[in-house]
Scaffold this motif. Sequence first.
Motif, PDB file in Angstrom:
ATOM      1  N   GLU A 134      66.054  -3.940  54.530  1.00 13.11           N
ATOM      2  CA  GLU A 134      66.520  -3.431  56.033  1.00 13.11           C
ATOM      3  C   GLU A 134      66.283  -4.591  56.893  1.00 13.11           C
ATOM      4  O   GLU A 134      66.377  -5.950  56.462  1.00 13.11           O
ATOM      5  CB  GLU A 134      65.317  -2.545  57.239  1.00 13.11           C
ATOM      6  CG  GLU A 134      64.929  -1.411  56.729  1.00 13.11           C
ATOM      7  CD  GLU A 134      65.876  -0.094  56.235  1.00 13.11           C
ATOM      8  OE1 GLU A 134      66.644  -0.525  57.170  1.00 13.11           O
ATOM      9  OE2 GLU A 134      65.713   0.573  56.125  1.00 13.11           O
ATOM     10  N   GLU A 136      66.036  -5.850  59.610  1.00 11.76           N
ATOM     11  CA  GLU A 136      64.605  -6.775  60.171  1.00 11.76           C
ATOM     12  C   GLU A 136      64.223  -7.775  59.345  1.00 11.76           C
ATOM     13  O   GLU A 136      63.486  -8.562  59.307  1.00 11.76           O
ATOM     14  CB  GLU A 136      64.110  -5.308  60.866  1.00 11.76           C
ATOM     15  CG  GLU A 136      65.416  -5.391  62.257  1.00 11.76           C
ATOM     16  CD  GLU A 136      65.967  -4.157  61.848  1.00 11.76           C
ATOM     17  OE1 GLU A 136      66.603  -3.642  63.627  1.00 11.76           O
ATOM     18  OE2 GLU A 136      65.640  -3.683  60.611  1.00 11.76           O
ATOM     19  N   GLU A 137      63.955  -6.978  58.432  1.00 11.75           N
ATOM     20  CA  GLU A 137      62.375  -7.020  57.103  1.00 11.75           C
ATOM     21  C   GLU A 137      63.505  -8.489  56.756  1.00 11.75           C
ATOM     22  O   GLU A 137      62.619  -9.495  55.717  1.00 11.75           O
ATOM     23  CB  GLU A 137      62.296  -5.961  55.390  1.00 11.75           C
ATOM     24  CG  GLU A 137      61.685  -5.451  56.163  1.00 11.75           C
ATOM     25  CD  GLU A 137      61.892  -3.735  54.912  1.00 11.75           C
ATOM     26  OE1 GLU A 137      61.245  -3.276  55.259  1.00 11.75           O
ATOM     27  OE2 GLU A 137      62.994  -3.974  54.057  1.00 11.75           O
ATOM     28  N   VAL A 139      65.165  -9.998  58.442  1.00 13.72           N
ATOM     29  CA  VAL A 139      65.103 -11.477  59.186  1.00 13.72           C
ATOM     30  C   VAL A 139      63.846 -12.636  59.465  1.00 13.72           C
ATOM     31  O   VAL A 139      63.744 -12.963  59.209  1.00 13.72           O
ATOM     32  CB  VAL A 139      65.858 -11.058  60.356  1.00 13.72           C
ATOM     33  CG1 VAL A 139      65.382 -11.867  61.794  1.00 13.72           C
ATOM     34  CG2 VAL A 139      67.008 -10.183  60.859  1.00 13.72           C
ATOM     35  N   PHE A 140      62.704 -10.965  59.583  1.00 13.13           N
ATOM     36  CA  PHE A 140      61.814 -11.909  59.429  1.00 13.13           C
ATOM     37  C   PHE A 140      60.496 -11.738  58.615  1.00 13.13           C
ATOM     38  O   PHE A 140      59.077 -12.465  58.636  1.00 13.13           O
ATOM     39  CB  PHE A 140      60.918 -10.647  60.671  1.00 13.13           C
ATOM     40  CG  PHE A 140      61.728 -10.805  62.159  1.00 13.13           C
ATOM     41  CD1 PHE A 140      61.638 -11.985  62.180  1.00 13.13           C
ATOM     42  CD2 PHE A 140      62.146  -9.324  62.657  1.00 13.13           C
ATOM     43  CE1 PHE A 140      61.947 -11.767  63.982  1.00 13.13           C
ATOM     44  CE2 PHE A 140      62.528  -9.779  63.419  1.00 13.13           C
ATOM     45  CZ  PHE A 140      62.757 -10.667  64.096  1.00 13.13           C
ATOM     46  N   LYS A 142      58.763 -10.120  54.669  1.00  8.56           N
ATOM     47  CA  LYS A 142      57.810  -8.744  55.105  1.00  8.56           C
ATOM     48  C   LYS A 142      57.506  -8.637  53.353  1.00  8.56           C
ATOM     49  O   LYS A 142      57.949  -8.989  52.335  1.00  8.56           O
ATOM     50  CB  LYS A 142      58.866  -7.086  54.556  1.00  8.56           C
ATOM     51  CG  LYS A 142      58.684  -6.155  54.834  1.00  8.56           C
ATOM     52  CD  LYS A 142      57.496  -5.385  55.872  1.00  8.56           C
ATOM     53  CE  LYS A 142      57.474  -4.119  56.132  1.00  8.56           C
ATOM     54  NZ  LYS A 142      56.456  -3.777  57.019  1.00  8.56           N
ATOM     55  N   HIS A 267      73.229  -3.215  59.509  1.00  4.48           N
ATOM     56  CA  HIS A 267      72.649  -2.640  61.058  1.00  4.48           C
ATOM     57  C   HIS A 267      73.761  -1.629  62.017  1.00  4.48           C
ATOM     58  O   HIS A 267      74.917  -1.885  61.992  1.00  4.48           O
ATOM     59  CB  HIS A 267      72.244  -3.852  61.729  1.00  4.48           C
ATOM     60  CG  HIS A 267      71.005  -3.411  62.918  1.00  4.48           C
ATOM     61  ND1 HIS A 267      71.626  -2.871  63.723  1.00  4.48           N
ATOM     62  CD2 HIS A 267      69.730  -3.637  62.663  1.00  4.48           C
ATOM     63  CE1 HIS A 267      70.279  -3.390  64.418  1.00  4.48           C
ATOM     64  NE2 HIS A 267      68.765  -3.285  63.717  1.00  4.48           N
ATOM     65  N   ARG A 272      75.410 -10.614  60.937  1.00  3.68           N
ATOM     66  CA  ARG A 272      75.670 -11.687  60.529  1.00  3.68           C
ATOM     67  C   ARG A 272      76.158 -12.802  59.741  1.00  3.68           C
ATOM     68  O   ARG A 272      77.025 -11.990  59.078  1.00  3.68           O
ATOM     69  CB  ARG A 272      74.073 -11.460  59.530  1.00  3.68           C
ATOM     70  CG  ARG A 272      73.069 -13.590  59.262  1.00  3.68           C
ATOM     71  CD  ARG A 272      71.871 -12.484  58.274  1.00  3.68           C
ATOM     72  NE  ARG A 272      71.809 -13.536  57.472  1.00  3.68           N
ATOM     73  CZ  ARG A 272      70.538 -13.458  57.338  1.00  3.68           C
ATOM     74  NH1 ARG A 272      69.433 -12.977  56.328  1.00  3.68           N
ATOM     75  NH2 ARG A 272      70.322 -15.267  56.838  1.00  3.68           N
ATOM     76  N   THR A 298      67.894  -7.004  70.577  1.00 10.38           N
ATOM     77  CA  THR A 298      68.023  -8.745  69.784  1.00 10.38           C
ATOM     78  C   THR A 298      67.577  -8.412  68.629  1.00 10.38           C
ATOM     79  O   THR A 298      66.452  -7.357  69.150  1.00 10.38           O
ATOM     80  CB  THR A 298      67.486 -10.137  70.532  1.00 10.38           C
ATOM     81  OG1 THR A 298      65.877  -9.450  70.864  1.00 10.38           O
ATOM     82  CG2 THR A 298      67.995 -10.096  71.890  1.00 10.38           C
ATOM     83  N   VAL A 299      66.858  -8.735  67.834  1.00  7.33           N
ATOM     84  CA  VAL A 299      65.922  -8.356  67.008  1.00  7.33           C
ATOM     85  C   VAL A 299      64.615  -8.669  67.445  1.00  7.33           C
ATOM     86  O   VAL A 299      63.743  -8.105  66.697  1.00  7.33           O
ATOM     87  CB  VAL A 299      66.376  -9.041  65.247  1.00  7.33           C
ATOM     88  CG1 VAL A 299      67.632  -8.779  65.309  1.00  7.33           C
ATOM     89  CG2 VAL A 299      65.589 -11.070  65.614  1.00  7.33           C
ATOM     90  N   ASP A 300      64.652  -9.538  68.746  1.00 12.44           N
ATOM     91  CA  ASP A 300      63.119  -9.070  69.350  1.00 12.44           C
ATOM     92  C   ASP A 300      62.673  -8.615  70.492  1.00 12.44           C
ATOM     93  O   ASP A 300      61.481  -8.704  70.812  1.00 12.44           O
ATOM     94  CB  ASP A 300      63.236 -10.604  69.757  1.00 12.44           C
ATOM     95  CG  ASP A 300      63.110 -11.888  68.983  1.00 12.44           C
ATOM     96  OD1 ASP A 300      62.396 -11.634  67.827  1.00 12.44           O
ATOM     97  OD2 ASP A 300      63.683 -13.086  69.422  1.00 12.44           O
ATOM     98  N   VAL A 324      68.777 -15.780  62.746  1.00 16.19           N
ATOM     99  CA  VAL A 324      67.542 -15.185  62.377  1.00 16.19           C
ATOM    100  C   VAL A 324      66.960 -16.866  61.800  1.00 16.19           C
ATOM    101  O   VAL A 324      67.626 -18.087  62.029  1.00 16.19           O
ATOM    102  CB  VAL A 324      68.248 -14.796  60.487  1.00 16.19           C
ATOM    103  CG1 VAL A 324      67.791 -14.963  59.151  1.00 16.19           C
ATOM    104  CG2 VAL A 324      69.629 -13.814  61.179  1.00 16.19           C
TER     105      VAL A 324
END
Length: 383
Positions: A134, A136-137, A139-140, A142, A267, A272, A298-300, A324
Amino acid sequence: MATKRDYYEVLGVPKGASDKEIKQAFRKLAKEHHPDSNQSSKEAEQKFKELNEAYEVLGDQKKKAQYDQYGHAAFGNGGGAGGFEGFSGFNGGFGGMEFDLGDLFGDFFGGGSSRSRRRGPQRGQDVHMSLNIEFEEAVFGKEKEITLSLTEECEACHGSGAEEGTKAEKCPTCGGAGQVKQTQQTIFGMVSNVTTCPTCAGKGEVVKHKCRKCSGTGKVRTPKKIKIEIPAGIDNGQTMRVAGAGEVGEKGAPKGDLLITIYVKEHELFAREDTDIYCEVPITFTQAALGDEITVPTVDGKVVYTIKEGTQSGTKFRLKGKGVPSLRNKNVRGDQYVIVKVEVPTRLTDKQRKILKEFAESVGPDTYKENNGFFDKLKKIFG
């Protein structure tokens, strides 16, 4: 022997291409030739492997510098001592004097004689796979658990290939050397040819009583669950390496690596560009004219942003640090850019039309500066 293609040619970029150009070229071609999209095409599968191999080198600045200087020879694919591989098993003699060309090349390159050389421990093969994640995965980061079918050392024979209570014996054909030599008389003298032993395949040992579990191979293929850590900031088309998670090596040699090419799902709201994120947010005509507080995703999570009076459609504003994380430093993040799009109302009532007409009649010439400036230019050009 097939000639390996130039890595720049594989990716379709010039030799002086920037890191960004190389990355963009790889993304485009990898998506086009991905096995999931070409399941019945062996040619696409081979092309995809070739693309991964090229990007693994050109996408790494250190490897790219080595490749630019030495070509494929920098990674053991040709050149140097390897350039003589066509002669590695040839021995010749002149005037009745027999000599070994393997000894001769060994003197030059420090390799020693090719005779009586058993095949030593070999590192396990690398395993290549692709993984969809995904947005978000990516970005952060996983932690994920994946299941692979890998070869492992047979527990019954501990990798020897021999049935319990027995062991491998010295090969009767080559006497444990792993190679056999054939010598014949020619007009130049005695000529010898050294080849891999056909009985033991270069191992120097043979198994008479094979292990029933692995059929004498010393390996068994089993499904294995592996936990991997996807790094924060990884981008679409990039390949991550999990050291030692590949196929088992021979004779105690280390395992190969697991190479995972990451594909990030699109997304619904975000796009991005490197470490920056872009998002379009619709606002009403009234909000644009009067200014307002708007909610921005936002992603946050959601944030509130105040737009100024008279905001034009297409205006872009920045949310610092909402992008990112950098792969090199997770504490450094890109930005998020928000583009506002003014939505014009439709299906107006008679009352609403009347109000807008009255508004239009009431505004002065300075209200629409860009519009007036455009028509001033037209008058100058066309009179």
